[in-house]
Design a protein around this motif. Structure first.
Motif, PDB file in Angstrom:
ATOM      1  N   SER A 104       0.806  -1.222   0.000  1.00 22.35           N
ATOM      2  CA  SER A 104       0.000   0.000   0.000  1.00 22.35           C
ATOM      3  C   SER A 104       0.842   1.275   0.000  1.00 22.35           C
ATOM      4  O   SER A 104       0.305   2.368  -0.186  1.00 22.35           O
ATOM      5  CB  SER A 104      -0.924   0.017   1.210  1.00 22.35           C
ATOM      6  OG  SER A 104      -0.155  -0.014   2.406  1.00 22.35           O
ATOM      7  N   GLY A 105       2.144   1.143   0.226  1.00 23.42           N
ATOM      8  CA  GLY A 105       2.965   2.353   0.251  1.00 23.42           C
ATOM      9  C   GLY A 105       4.429   2.035   0.477  1.00 23.42           C
ATOM     10  O   GLY A 105       4.820   0.864   0.556  1.00 23.42           O
ATOM     11  N   GLU A 153     -11.762  -1.406   4.250  1.00 25.92           N
ATOM     12  CA  GLU A 153     -13.193  -1.247   3.997  1.00 25.92           C
ATOM     13  C   GLU A 153     -13.438  -0.896   2.522  1.00 25.92           C
ATOM     14  O   GLU A 153     -14.332  -1.459   1.879  1.00 25.92           O
ATOM     15  CB  GLU A 153     -13.723  -0.127   4.902  1.00 25.92           C
ATOM     16  CG  GLU A 153     -15.200  -0.190   5.166  1.00 25.92           C
ATOM     17  CD  GLU A 153     -15.638   1.012   5.998  1.00 25.92           C
ATOM     18  OE1 GLU A 153     -14.958   1.338   6.995  1.00 25.92           O
ATOM     19  OE2 GLU A 153     -16.659   1.630   5.621  1.00 25.92           O
ATOM     20  N   ALA A 154     -12.617   0.005   2.003  1.00 29.00           N
ATOM     21  CA  ALA A 154     -12.757   0.405   0.594  1.00 29.00           C
ATOM     22  C   ALA A 154     -12.512  -0.788  -0.335  1.00 29.00           C
ATOM     23  O   ALA A 154     -13.208  -0.959  -1.335  1.00 29.00           O
ATOM     24  CB  ALA A 154     -11.793   1.539   0.267  1.00 29.00           C
ATOM     25  N   ARG A 161      -7.538  -2.771 -10.490  1.00 30.89           N
ATOM     26  CA  ARG A 161      -8.617  -2.119  -9.771  1.00 30.89           C
ATOM     27  C   ARG A 161      -8.209  -1.881  -8.303  1.00 30.89           C
ATOM     28  O   ARG A 161      -8.455  -0.828  -7.741  1.00 30.89           O
ATOM     29  CB  ARG A 161      -9.851  -3.047  -9.847  1.00 30.89           C
ATOM     30  CG  ARG A 161     -11.055  -2.530  -9.179  1.00 30.89           C
ATOM     31  CD  ARG A 161     -12.333  -2.910  -9.950  1.00 30.89           C
ATOM     32  NE  ARG A 161     -13.493  -2.547  -9.159  1.00 30.89           N
ATOM     33  CZ  ARG A 161     -13.790  -1.304  -8.836  1.00 30.89           C
ATOM     34  NH1 ARG A 161     -13.028  -0.314  -9.236  1.00 30.89           N
ATOM     35  NH2 ARG A 161     -14.859  -1.046  -8.103  1.00 30.89           N
ATOM     36  N   THR A 162      -7.569  -2.884  -7.707  1.00 29.24           N
ATOM     37  CA  THR A 162      -7.094  -2.758  -6.332  1.00 29.24           C
ATOM     38  C   THR A 162      -6.096  -1.606  -6.233  1.00 29.24           C
ATOM     39  O   THR A 162      -6.152  -0.796  -5.296  1.00 29.24           O
ATOM     40  CB  THR A 162      -6.424  -4.080  -5.877  1.00 29.24           C
ATOM     41  OG1 THR A 162      -7.371  -5.133  -6.027  1.00 29.24           O
ATOM     42  CG2 THR A 162      -5.978  -4.000  -4.428  1.00 29.24           C
ATOM     43  N   LEU A 163      -5.228  -1.535  -7.214  1.00 25.51           N
ATOM     44  CA  LEU A 163      -4.223  -0.471  -7.248  1.00 25.51           C
ATOM     45  C   LEU A 163      -4.894   0.903  -7.318  1.00 25.51           C
ATOM     46  O   LEU A 163      -4.506   1.843  -6.618  1.00 25.51           O
ATOM     47  CB  LEU A 163      -3.322  -0.691  -8.473  1.00 25.51           C
ATOM     48  CG  LEU A 163      -1.964  -0.010  -8.498  1.00 25.51           C
ATOM     49  CD1 LEU A 163      -1.121  -0.415  -7.300  1.00 25.51           C
ATOM     50  CD2 LEU A 163      -1.232  -0.360  -9.796  1.00 25.51           C
ATOM     51  N   GLU A 164      -5.940   0.997  -8.143  1.00 29.64           N
ATOM     52  CA  GLU A 164      -6.657   2.277  -8.281  1.00 29.64           C
ATOM     53  C   GLU A 164      -7.355   2.661  -6.983  1.00 29.64           C
ATOM     54  O   GLU A 164      -7.340   3.827  -6.577  1.00 29.64           O
ATOM     55  CB  GLU A 164      -7.689   2.199  -9.414  1.00 29.64           C
ATOM     56  CG  GLU A 164      -7.053   2.364 -10.780  1.00 29.64           C
ATOM     57  CD  GLU A 164      -7.909   1.768 -11.897  1.00 29.64           C
ATOM     58  OE1 GLU A 164      -9.153   1.696 -11.733  1.00 29.64           O
ATOM     59  OE2 GLU A 164      -7.321   1.342 -12.920  1.00 29.64           O
ATOM     60  N   ILE A 165      -7.973   1.689  -6.331  1.00 27.14           N
ATOM     61  CA  ILE A 165      -8.652   1.977  -5.050  1.00 27.14           C
ATOM     62  C   ILE A 165      -7.628   2.440  -4.021  1.00 27.14           C
ATOM     63  O   ILE A 165      -7.861   3.388  -3.279  1.00 27.14           O
ATOM     64  CB  ILE A 165      -9.415   0.734  -4.556  1.00 27.14           C
ATOM     65  CG1 ILE A 165     -10.586   0.449  -5.495  1.00 27.14           C
ATOM     66  CG2 ILE A 165      -9.913   0.926  -3.121  1.00 27.14           C
ATOM     67  CD1 ILE A 165     -11.116  -0.954  -5.393  1.00 27.14           C
ATOM     68  N   MET A 166      -6.487   1.772  -4.001  1.00 26.35           N
ATOM     69  CA  MET A 166      -5.439   2.177  -3.068  1.00 26.35           C
ATOM     70  C   MET A 166      -4.974   3.599  -3.364  1.00 26.35           C
ATOM     71  O   MET A 166      -4.832   4.420  -2.469  1.00 26.35           O
ATOM     72  CB  MET A 166      -4.253   1.211  -3.143  1.00 26.35           C
ATOM     73  CG  MET A 166      -4.489  -0.130  -2.462  1.00 26.35           C
ATOM     74  SD  MET A 166      -2.966  -1.105  -2.510  1.00 26.35           S
ATOM     75  CE  MET A 166      -3.447  -2.509  -1.503  1.00 26.35           C
ATOM     76  N   ARG A 167      -4.751   3.885  -4.648  1.00 23.36           N
ATOM     77  CA  ARG A 167      -4.266   5.224  -5.047  1.00 23.36           C
ATOM     78  C   ARG A 167      -5.206   6.320  -4.579  1.00 23.36           C
ATOM     79  O   ARG A 167      -4.777   7.415  -4.244  1.00 23.36           O
ATOM     80  CB  ARG A 167      -4.122   5.312  -6.571  1.00 23.36           C
ATOM     81  CG  ARG A 167      -2.810   4.766  -7.045  1.00 23.36           C
ATOM     82  CD  ARG A 167      -2.418   5.315  -8.411  1.00 23.36           C
ATOM     83  NE  ARG A 167      -1.280   4.537  -8.907  1.00 23.36           N
ATOM     84  CZ  ARG A 167      -1.355   3.644  -9.890  1.00 23.36           C
ATOM     85  NH1 ARG A 167      -2.492   3.465 -10.532  1.00 23.36           N
ATOM     86  NH2 ARG A 167      -0.291   2.953 -10.239  1.00 23.36           N
ATOM     87  N   ALA A 177      -2.927   4.844   1.627  1.00 25.45           N
ATOM     88  CA  ALA A 177      -2.057   4.124   0.691  1.00 25.45           C
ATOM     89  C   ALA A 177      -1.339   5.133  -0.199  1.00 25.45           C
ATOM     90  O   ALA A 177      -1.725   5.366  -1.343  1.00 25.45           O
ATOM     91  CB  ALA A 177      -2.880   3.146  -0.151  1.00 25.45           C
ATOM     92  N   PRO A 178      -0.278   5.753   0.318  1.00 22.44           N
ATOM     93  CA  PRO A 178       0.343   6.882  -0.382  1.00 22.44           C
ATOM     94  C   PRO A 178       1.091   6.503  -1.664  1.00 22.44           C
ATOM     95  O   PRO A 178       1.182   7.295  -2.570  1.00 22.44           O
ATOM     96  CB  PRO A 178       1.316   7.448   0.651  1.00 22.44           C
ATOM     97  CG  PRO A 178       1.600   6.303   1.575  1.00 22.44           C
ATOM     98  CD  PRO A 178       0.361   5.462   1.603  1.00 22.44           C
ATOM     99  N   GLU A 179       1.634   5.304  -1.721  1.00 26.57           N
ATOM    100  CA  GLU A 179       2.411   4.951  -2.908  1.00 26.57           C
ATOM    101  C   GLU A 179       2.249   3.462  -3.202  1.00 26.57           C
ATOM    102  O   GLU A 179       3.174   2.678  -3.075  1.00 26.57           O
ATOM    103  CB  GLU A 179       3.893   5.266  -2.660  1.00 26.57           C
ATOM    104  CG  GLU A 179       4.710   5.439  -3.913  1.00 26.57           C
ATOM    105  CD  GLU A 179       6.189   5.680  -3.575  1.00 26.57           C
ATOM    106  OE1 GLU A 179       7.021   5.274  -4.397  1.00 26.57           O
ATOM    107  OE2 GLU A 179       6.496   6.239  -2.520  1.00 26.57           O
ATOM    108  N   PRO A 180       1.014   3.057  -3.576  1.00 22.48           N
ATOM    109  CA  PRO A 180       0.771   1.622  -3.761  1.00 22.48           C
ATOM    110  C   PRO A 180       1.488   1.087  -4.997  1.00 22.48           C
ATOM    111  O   PRO A 180       1.753   1.834  -5.935  1.00 22.48           O
ATOM    112  CB  PRO A 180      -0.748   1.547  -3.936  1.00 22.48           C
ATOM    113  CG  PRO A 180      -1.136   2.874  -4.495  1.00 22.48           C
ATOM    114  CD  PRO A 180      -0.168   3.875  -3.922  1.00 22.48           C
TER     115      PRO A 180
END
Ligand code: MG
Length: 354
Positions: free
Chosen positions: A188-189, A223-224, A302-308, A313-316
């Motif tokens: 996530s970062g 949660e997201a 998609r997971t990467l986009e949600i994290m971004r 998640a500052p730097e997934p």
């Protein structure tokens, strides 16, 4: 909860403060001063209101439908305050994050304090206020607790144990056994901030850029991910032992191999510089607000986009994949294509960082 009512607390109303300024052993084992401590500090700090019931031996918690998740952790970090956090924040987020890693929504926490005689009350007040702020950020309540005082020199200011309960929604199944060949591995970062931030204060090291701990709640991020139906297979927060320890445990537990691309693992310049200076491998350095996620390849982007889109998640980044080959082994490929095995360390790389 202790049988001794004057040492434990379950929420009830506050009374005015007495005139003492440090923790005192003579009164510590129960009795009036300890009672004041609980009533002056802990109860108001954790949101007791005059309308709450009188003290009781246990708090009652209403639970929504689902399975109960429970975890506990003890915090002995030294120093108590460090850039980006303190022992109180750590004690709340540490337990909240462990609940979140099981896909649970945190509901309530307990807090057990071991206080060293002579601890300034002002210090305790700062720690407790910080815990309250952290709990409010997550939307979780500290509903019960305990305090014990130990002799001067037999503790180190404050140690805190927190336990937490959370609720796992019906269809959620996040566990190491679900890490499967073909899964994408994401972080996530950037890694290593917490360990280096604590170590730098402890060792009196100064860096050009101030390095703050990544200490944060991961509950909102999880949660997201759950809401977006990313079919997360496995989550792990990258605390003691860092990314390396987490991945070794998961690879072994799930009986799968993990292949990492070194170049895609985010590590900030200050952290990598500090690690070089201190002879540490950033993959083993502790984080307190980073997670690794295993998701099916089809939901990786998609997971990467949600994290971004999430502040936790500052730097997934996608850092690797799960393989059927090399079961139980984590491999790291460097930019030149050379591979090495990432192994568990035999000892503790950094003591008392959480
Ligand atoms: Mg954990």
């Amino acid at each position: 909860m202790s049988d001794d009512r004057t040492e434990g607390f379950a929420l009830h109303c506050p009374v005015p403060r007495d005139g003492y300024t440090t923790i005192q052993m003579a009164h510590g084992g129960g009795g009036r001063v300890m009672r004041r401590l609980i009533e002056d500090f802990f109860l108001p700090a954790f949101g007791a209101s005059p309308s709450d019931d009188p003290p009781h031996d246990a708090a009652l918690v209403e639970l929504p439908k689902g399975r109960l998740a429970m975890t506990t952790d003890t915090f002995v970090v030294s120093p108590l305050f460090f850039p980006g956090g303190d022992i109180g924040r750590l004690a709340v987020f540490g337990t909240v994050n462990d609940l979140a890693m099981a896909g649970a929504t945190p509901v309530a926490l307990s807090a057990g304090f071991i206080l060293e005689e002579g601890l300034p009350l002002e210090t305790l007040e700062r720690v407790v206020a910080s815990m309250r702020r952290a709990a409010d950020e997550v939307g979780v309540r500290v509903v019960t607790g305990d305090t014990k005082v130990v002799d001067r020199g037999k503790g180190d200011g404050v140690f805190i144990n927190t336990a937490g309960i959370g609720v796992v929604a019906p269809r959620v199944d996040i566990a190491p056994r679900r890490a499967s060949p073909g899964d994408a591995v994401l972080v996530s970062g950037d890694l290593g901030r917490h360990g280096i931030a604590v170590l730098s204060v402890r060792e009196g090291l100064a860096f050009d850029t101030e390095l703050a701990s990544d200490c944060a709640s991961l509950a909102g991020l999880v949660e997201a991910l759950l809401e977006a139906d990313t079919d997360v297979h496995c989550l792990r927060d990258l605390t003691r032992g860092g990314l390396a320890a987490a991945l070794c445990e998961i690879a072994e537990g799930a009986g799968v191999g993990i292949e990492l691309e070194e170049a895609s693992i985010p590590i900030s310049a200050p952290v990598s510089g500090a690690c070089e200076l201190l002879g540490l491998d950033p993959l083993y350095v502790a984080n307190e607000g980073r997670l690794v996620a295993f998701v099916p390849a089809r939901t990786a982007q998609r997971t990467l986009e949600i994290m971004r889109a999430h502040k936790a998640a500052p730097e997934p980044a996608v850092i690797g994949t799960v393989t059927k080959e090399h079961a139980g082994v984590v491999q790291l490929r460097n930019p030149l294509g050379a591979e090495r095995i990432v192994d568990l360390l035999s000892g503790e790389q950094m003591p008392r960082i959480c």
